[in-house]
Design an enzyme around this catalytic site. Structure first.
Site, PDB file in Angstrom:
ATOM      1  N   ARG A  91      -9.990  39.377 -87.123  1.00  0.00           N
ATOM      2  CA  ARG A  91      -9.068  38.815 -88.108  1.00  0.00           C
ATOM      3  C   ARG A  91      -9.199  39.755 -89.304  1.00  0.00           C
ATOM      4  O   ARG A  91     -10.254  39.825 -89.925  1.00  0.00           O
ATOM      5  CB  ARG A  91      -9.486  37.407 -88.507  1.00  0.00           C
ATOM      6  CG  ARG A  91      -9.768  36.535 -87.298  1.00  0.00           C
ATOM      7  CD  ARG A  91      -8.831  35.377 -87.188  1.00  0.00           C
ATOM      8  NE  ARG A  91      -9.271  34.487 -86.116  1.00  0.00           N
ATOM      9  CZ  ARG A  91      -8.442  33.868 -85.281  1.00  0.00           C
ATOM     10  NH1 ARG A  91      -7.147  34.036 -85.369  1.00  0.00           N
ATOM     11  NH2 ARG A  91      -8.901  33.060 -84.357  1.00  0.00           N
ATOM     12  N   ASP A 147      -4.026  28.070 -76.739  1.00  0.00           N
ATOM     13  CA  ASP A 147      -3.396  26.800 -77.127  1.00  0.00           C
ATOM     14  C   ASP A 147      -1.978  26.617 -76.589  1.00  0.00           C
ATOM     15  O   ASP A 147      -1.438  25.508 -76.680  1.00  0.00           O
ATOM     16  CB  ASP A 147      -3.350  26.684 -78.662  1.00  0.00           C
ATOM     17  CG  ASP A 147      -4.737  26.566 -79.259  1.00  0.00           C
ATOM     18  OD1 ASP A 147      -5.629  26.079 -78.554  1.00  0.00           O
ATOM     19  OD2 ASP A 147      -4.920  26.975 -80.424  1.00  0.00           O
ATOM     20  N   ARG A 174     -18.165  13.891 -66.462  1.00  0.00           N
ATOM     21  CA  ARG A 174     -17.867  12.672 -65.697  1.00  0.00           C
ATOM     22  C   ARG A 174     -19.052  12.317 -64.783  1.00  0.00           C
ATOM     23  O   ARG A 174     -19.409  11.154 -64.640  1.00  0.00           O
ATOM     24  CB  ARG A 174     -16.595  12.882 -64.883  1.00  0.00           C
ATOM     25  CG  ARG A 174     -16.228  11.772 -63.944  1.00  0.00           C
ATOM     26  CD  ARG A 174     -15.596  10.581 -64.611  1.00  0.00           C
ATOM     27  NE  ARG A 174     -14.249  10.826 -65.089  1.00  0.00           N
ATOM     28  CZ  ARG A 174     -13.600   9.988 -65.900  1.00  0.00           C
ATOM     29  NH1 ARG A 174     -14.183   8.877 -66.326  1.00  0.00           N
ATOM     30  NH2 ARG A 174     -12.389  10.267 -66.302  1.00  0.00           N
ATOM     31  N   ARG A 191      -5.538  23.240 -82.564  1.00  0.00           N
ATOM     32  CA  ARG A 191      -5.397  22.837 -83.981  1.00  0.00           C
ATOM     33  C   ARG A 191      -4.071  22.156 -84.223  1.00  0.00           C
ATOM     34  O   ARG A 191      -3.998  21.132 -84.856  1.00  0.00           O
ATOM     35  CB  ARG A 191      -5.501  24.059 -84.879  1.00  0.00           C
ATOM     36  CG  ARG A 191      -6.904  24.554 -84.870  1.00  0.00           C
ATOM     37  CD  ARG A 191      -7.266  25.420 -86.036  1.00  0.00           C
ATOM     38  NE  ARG A 191      -8.706  25.597 -85.954  1.00  0.00           N
ATOM     39  CZ  ARG A 191      -9.501  25.763 -86.975  1.00  0.00           C
ATOM     40  NH1 ARG A 191      -9.008  25.779 -88.177  1.00  0.00           N
ATOM     41  NH2 ARG A 191     -10.795  25.893 -86.796  1.00  0.00           N
ATOM     42  N   GLU A 207      -9.689   8.594 -69.865  1.00  0.00           N
ATOM     43  CA  GLU A 207      -9.072   7.297 -70.155  1.00  0.00           C
ATOM     44  C   GLU A 207      -8.102   7.374 -71.332  1.00  0.00           C
ATOM     45  O   GLU A 207      -7.069   6.711 -71.323  1.00  0.00           O
ATOM     46  CB  GLU A 207     -10.164   6.257 -70.431  1.00  0.00           C
ATOM     47  CG  GLU A 207     -10.767   5.624 -69.174  1.00  0.00           C
ATOM     48  CD  GLU A 207     -11.599   6.573 -68.330  1.00  0.00           C
ATOM     49  OE1 GLU A 207     -12.031   7.631 -68.838  1.00  0.00           O
ATOM     50  OE2 GLU A 207     -11.824   6.278 -67.142  1.00  0.00           O
ATOM     51  N   LYS A 231     -13.044  -3.623 -65.917  1.00  0.00           N
ATOM     52  CA  LYS A 231     -14.233  -3.219 -66.659  1.00  0.00           C
ATOM     53  C   LYS A 231     -14.685  -1.846 -66.181  1.00  0.00           C
ATOM     54  O   LYS A 231     -14.855  -1.627 -64.986  1.00  0.00           O
ATOM     55  CB  LYS A 231     -15.327  -4.267 -66.448  1.00  0.00           C
ATOM     56  CG  LYS A 231     -16.661  -3.925 -67.057  1.00  0.00           C
ATOM     57  CD  LYS A 231     -17.018  -4.880 -68.194  1.00  0.00           C
ATOM     58  CE  LYS A 231     -18.341  -4.505 -68.849  1.00  0.00           C
ATOM     59  NZ  LYS A 231     -18.255  -3.361 -69.716  1.00  0.00           N
ATOM     60  N   ARG A 264     -21.289   9.258 -76.623  1.00  0.00           N
ATOM     61  CA  ARG A 264     -21.831  10.627 -76.682  1.00  0.00           C
ATOM     62  C   ARG A 264     -20.672  11.571 -76.972  1.00  0.00           C
ATOM     63  O   ARG A 264     -19.558  11.327 -76.508  1.00  0.00           O
ATOM     64  CB  ARG A 264     -22.460  11.045 -75.355  1.00  0.00           C
ATOM     65  CG  ARG A 264     -23.537  10.106 -74.852  1.00  0.00           C
ATOM     66  CD  ARG A 264     -24.769  10.261 -75.686  1.00  0.00           C
ATOM     67  NE  ARG A 264     -25.595   9.061 -75.571  1.00  0.00           N
ATOM     68  CZ  ARG A 264     -26.823   9.032 -75.082  1.00  0.00           C
ATOM     69  NH1 ARG A 264     -27.387  10.140 -74.676  1.00  0.00           N
ATOM     70  NH2 ARG A 264     -27.501   7.912 -75.033  1.00  0.00           N
ATOM     71  N   HIS A 270     -16.169  27.205 -78.367  1.00  0.00           N
ATOM     72  CA  HIS A 270     -15.748  28.550 -77.986  1.00  0.00           C
ATOM     73  C   HIS A 270     -15.899  28.865 -76.507  1.00  0.00           C
ATOM     74  O   HIS A 270     -15.365  29.869 -76.043  1.00  0.00           O
ATOM     75  CB  HIS A 270     -16.489  29.587 -78.835  1.00  0.00           C
ATOM     76  CG  HIS A 270     -15.932  29.663 -80.218  1.00  0.00           C
ATOM     77  ND1 HIS A 270     -16.321  28.801 -81.214  1.00  0.00           N
ATOM     78  CD2 HIS A 270     -14.981  30.457 -80.752  1.00  0.00           C
ATOM     79  CE1 HIS A 270     -15.648  29.082 -82.317  1.00  0.00           C
ATOM     80  NE2 HIS A 270     -14.825  30.080 -82.059  1.00  0.00           N
ATOM     81  N   GLN A 272     -14.376  27.583 -74.351  1.00  0.00           N
ATOM     82  CA  GLN A 272     -13.012  27.521 -73.800  1.00  0.00           C
ATOM     83  C   GLN A 272     -12.285  28.856 -73.888  1.00  0.00           C
ATOM     84  O   GLN A 272     -11.283  29.068 -73.231  1.00  0.00           O
ATOM     85  CB  GLN A 272     -12.183  26.470 -74.553  1.00  0.00           C
ATOM     86  CG  GLN A 272     -12.667  25.066 -74.313  1.00  0.00           C
ATOM     87  CD  GLN A 272     -12.177  24.106 -75.394  1.00  0.00           C
ATOM     88  OE1 GLN A 272     -11.227  23.389 -75.185  1.00  0.00           O
ATOM     89  NE2 GLN A 272     -12.827  24.112 -76.534  1.00  0.00           N
TER      90      GLN A 272
HETATM   91  P1  ADP Z   1      -3.221  35.189 -84.132  1.00  0.00           P
HETATM   92  O1  ADP Z   1      -2.563  36.490 -83.914  1.00  0.00           O
HETATM   93  O2  ADP Z   1      -4.057  34.756 -82.982  1.00  0.00           O
HETATM   94  O3  ADP Z   1      -2.226  34.148 -84.639  1.00  0.00           O
HETATM   95  P2  ADP Z   1      -4.217  35.520 -86.856  1.00  0.00           P
HETATM   96  O4  ADP Z   1      -3.307  34.524 -87.478  1.00  0.00           O
HETATM   97  O5  ADP Z   1      -5.628  35.592 -87.334  1.00  0.00           O
HETATM   98  O6  ADP Z   1      -4.321  35.361 -85.278  1.00  0.00           O
HETATM   99  O7  ADP Z   1      -3.531  36.937 -87.058  1.00  0.00           O
HETATM  100  C1  ADP Z   1      -4.159  38.100 -86.553  1.00  0.00           C
HETATM  101  C2  ADP Z   1      -4.096  39.192 -87.572  1.00  0.00           C
HETATM  102  O8  ADP Z   1      -2.739  39.531 -87.839  1.00  0.00           O
HETATM  103  C3  ADP Z   1      -4.669  38.826 -88.930  1.00  0.00           C
HETATM  104  O9  ADP Z   1      -6.078  38.929 -88.951  1.00  0.00           O
HETATM  105  C4  ADP Z   1      -4.011  39.866 -89.806  1.00  0.00           C
HETATM  106  O10 ADP Z   1      -4.665  41.104 -89.685  1.00  0.00           O
HETATM  107  C5  ADP Z   1      -2.626  39.987 -89.174  1.00  0.00           C
HETATM  108  N1  ADP Z   1      -1.675  39.133 -89.909  1.00  0.00           N
HETATM  109  C6  ADP Z   1      -1.505  37.802 -89.796  1.00  0.00           C
HETATM  110  N2  ADP Z   1      -0.576  37.352 -90.656  1.00  0.00           N
HETATM  111  C7  ADP Z   1      -0.157  38.434 -91.353  1.00  0.00           C
HETATM  112  C8  ADP Z   1       0.793  38.646 -92.423  1.00  0.00           C
HETATM  113  N3  ADP Z   1       1.502  37.637 -92.931  1.00  0.00           N
HETATM  114  N4  ADP Z   1       0.926  39.895 -92.900  1.00  0.00           N
HETATM  115  C9  ADP Z   1       0.220  40.926 -92.379  1.00  0.00           C
HETATM  116  N5  ADP Z   1      -0.683  40.785 -91.386  1.00  0.00           N
HETATM  117  C10 ADP Z   1      -0.868  39.578 -90.868  1.00  0.00           C
END
Ligand code: ADP
Length: 341
Positions: A91, A147, A174, A191, A207, A231, A264, A270, A272
């Site tokens: 990111r 997702d 299960r 999310r 369920e 039950k 529980r 992660h 996943q």
């Molecule tokens: P995904 O691609 O899974 O939705 P992110 O939202 O983290 O994940 O976006 C991945 C990367 O894309 C970000 O870390 C950033 O580098 C770039 N990015 C996201 N939004 C923007 C934006 N509005 N302008 C420029 N770069 C962006």
């Protein structure tokens, strides 16, 4: 541009104009199983069409760091079955900044890279669109997300693997729930969208399901659990994390107070995202990777590969001002309750 003369049928000569392209491929944002299969398909399709291809490490961070390297058919050997992404991802907040993107663009222009395949989610596509609009390479995106929440495609790479990973966990839970007469809350990722939670709940015979689209108050859920019906000694409630990862712990505490049963909690988290991609993810990723390269060669850009009505087609990048794709049919919630009686 190179001009080549090639022999054709019936001794005629056909003049082919072959553009010399350089294509960069990167994986960005959240990783998802099947990204390697998409990468392999991109690299080998480039090899087939005689295009120079480069990989960029750690998504847009690799562009900022100028960390790109040439790839060939052998670079992607034995990666189709691997989870995660061999290119790594990140990111990269810096990429939101015009001045940073400008430096990246100068770097790419100097390297004569004119095509980009960006494998990732909405954010990745937004970044790539800015880059192209500002004079950077033409881009096609490949949707990768566990997702399945990207508008414009019925399927995102990684979804099926994540679904099976979560289902496998639920089956195991299960076993212990039944052996000990226990009630469990199992929290999945998701999310904004409850596709993962809904699918694994149906497939795992849970369920109840709590999704961001069809929230249910703890009071309502407690009333359902206490309602006179067959039950059950054990119970599984699948909870999508929504905006509060870990929220099932608080839900369990509230349910304990309201129903006097013990719960529980198992947060799948992660795990996943990991694991060897399923056949479905590998196949979709392979088709999409090839479509991405062929689309760029056909002069298309600012689209993502997608699946619509079972066909591999191009779709516009999602509109950032609009909400993501999510469950719209309450049938899934109703079906789950009907079947788990
Ligand atoms: P995904 O691609 O899974 O939705 P992110 O939202 O983290 O994940 O976006 C991945 C990367 O894309 C970000 O870390 C950033 O580098 C770039 N990015 C996201 N939004 C923007 C934006 N509005 N302008 C420029 N770069 C962006």
């Amino acid at each position: 541009m190179e001009e080549l003369w090639q022999g054709g049928y019936c001794n005629c000569f056909v003049k082919l104009k072959i553009m010399t392209h350089k294509l960069l491929v990167l994986t960005s944002g959240g990783d998802s199983p099947g990204m390697n299969a998409a990468l392999r398909s991109v690299v080998r399709s480039c090899h087939y069409y005689g295009i120079e291809v480069y990989g960029c490490r750690r998504g847009y961070q690799g562009l900022v760091d100028q960390d790109i390297f040439p790839m060939d058919a052998a670079s992607v050997a034995n990666c189709i079955q691997r989870g995660g992404t061999i290119l790594q991802t990140s990111r990269c907040l810096a990429f939101h900044d015009y001045a940073v993107r400008e430096k990246c663009r100068f770097f790419l222009n100097a390297a004569k890279i004119d095509l980009l395949v960006a494998i990732g989610g909405d954010g990745t596509f937004r970044g790539a669109t800015f880059l192209e609009n500002e004079g950077g390479p033409k881009v096609i995106g490949i949707p990768g997300s566990i997702d399945n929440d990207i508008v414009g495609t019925e399927y995102t790479i990684g979804y099926d693997t994540a679904r099976n990973t979560a289902l496998d966990a639920i089956d195991k839970i299960r076993d212990t729930a039944t052996s000990h007469d226990r009630y469990f809350l199992v929290e999945t990722m998701g999310r904004r969208a409850g596709f993962l939670a809904a699918d694994v709940a149906i497939a795992g015979g849970a369920e109840y399901i709590i999704t961001p689209e069809f929230p249910i108050s703890v009071e309502e859920l407690a009333a359902k659990i206490l309602a006179p019906r067959r039950k059950k000694q054990s119970l599984i409630i699948v909870v999508a994390e929504a905006d509060h990862p870990g929220r099932s712990v608080a839900i369990a505490k509230q349910l304990e107070k309201l129903t006097s049963f013990e719960y529980r909690v198992c947060i799948l988290g992660h795990m996943q995202r990991g694991g060897s991609p399923t056949a479905m993810d590998r196949i979709h990723a392979s088709y999409m990777g090839n479509l991405a390269v062929e689309s760029l060669l056909a002069g298309k850009s600012k689209y993502m590969t997608s699946i619509q009505q079972g066909q591999y087609v191009l779709a516009p990048f999602p509109d950032p001002s609009k909400p993501g794709r999510c469950l719209t049919d309450v049938k899934v919630i109703n079906l789950d309750e009907i079947l788990s009686v």
